[in-house]
Design an enzyme around this catalytic site. Sequence first.
Site, mmCIF file in Angstrom:
data_model
loop_
_atom_site.group_PDB
_atom_site.id
_atom_site.type_symbol
_atom_site.label_atom_id
_atom_site.label_comp_id
_atom_site.label_asym_id
_atom_site.label_seq_id
_atom_site.Cartn_x
_atom_site.Cartn_y
_atom_site.Cartn_z
ATOM 1 N NE ARG A 86 3.320 8.157 2.081
ATOM 2 C CZ ARG A 86 3.970 8.624 1.026
ATOM 3 N NH1 ARG A 86 3.715 9.826 0.574
ATOM 4 N NH2 ARG A 86 4.884 7.909 0.438
ATOM 5 C CE LYS A 114 5.068 -2.196 8.674
ATOM 6 N NZ LYS A 114 4.962 -1.980 7.238
ATOM 7 N NE ARG A 142 2.986 -3.951 0.992
ATOM 8 C CZ ARG A 142 2.235 -2.839 0.972
ATOM 9 N NH1 ARG A 142 2.079 -2.116 2.044
ATOM 10 N NH2 ARG A 142 1.634 -2.470 -0.135
#
Length: 332
Positions: free
Chosen positions: A327, A194, A129
Amino acid sequence: MAIMPASLNGEIGMLTLLKLLKDGRFHSGQALGAALGVSRSAVWKQLQQLEAELNLSIHKVRGRGYQLAAPLSLLDEDAVKQASTGECWPVLIFDAIDSTNAEALRAIERGEQAPFLVLAERQTAGRGRRGRTWVSPFAENLYYSLVLRIEGGMRQLEGLSLVVGLAVLQTLREQGVADAGLKWPNDVLVGSHKIAGILLELVGDPADVCHIVLGIGINANMRSSAEVDQDWTSIQLSTGSAIDRNILVAQLNQKLQHYLALHRASGFAAIAQEWEQNHLWQGRAVSLIAGANRVDGVVLGIDQQGALRLKVGDVEKHFSGGELSLRLRDDS
Ligand code: BTN
């Protein structure tokens, strides 16, 4: 649909060699040479090339031959079929490709009939992304692009990337990654690390008929990487066991079929609550970043269209769009 012919930079022999070695057992140089129709020294050269190009480690033991340091699970359409309970989409499998999403878009252009799936053992220009690259080492992770033809207009697209996130999350849970969760809009995390990413790309008229590429990257058996520039983990690192990527493909297909059918029949509203229950950052103080712009707020959840609900000051505001990122604020 046929599996594409092997081609690791044109080295068909290298792939054949890899397929012989993938069981993790010893194979003599003579046997490998005979299988490939080349000399033992040519085998040796190709093994060195394999190590250098694919970052594989191969043991050489005098009198026994060659052995991969760890057995490899290679993608195999028949193995995916065997592991599948539901429908199997036609699949194109590549040993190496720039990006499965890019190849999916080319296949749409060529007139390939959707739905179909593009998989690769490695990507040389994996897309993430917001223009980032997606690190895609050979045979370690899953690089998966599903192409769908959408006829229902905008409603069929509403919240779609969040739906895909939920399907990926449930696939990971089935693989034993119990503590995985979602981060709006479609990151899948274990704690702050992630484990999977999703990139949707669309061609055609979103208000009428279009094709959508659901690009999914899952860190499966990756144990180390000097290249990934964010906190990450993999299924193997989370569960302690290496996984069979063909089974992972079958499980992901099945979860996507389930959630996409629900979404098609009842819209995103039917899935919103389950998504929110799995959102790791509910109630957290966050900054929402869009290029140079930043909005600080507290996460309230998502709305019935999949937009992020933030409390900004005393006001509830809703945000959506592919270029946004979230964030945690230091004070959260
Ligand atoms: C992200 O940045 O979080 C999205 C990553 C998406 C990666 C997958 S891997 C398969 C597909 N092909 C690509 O080039 N990108 C997606």
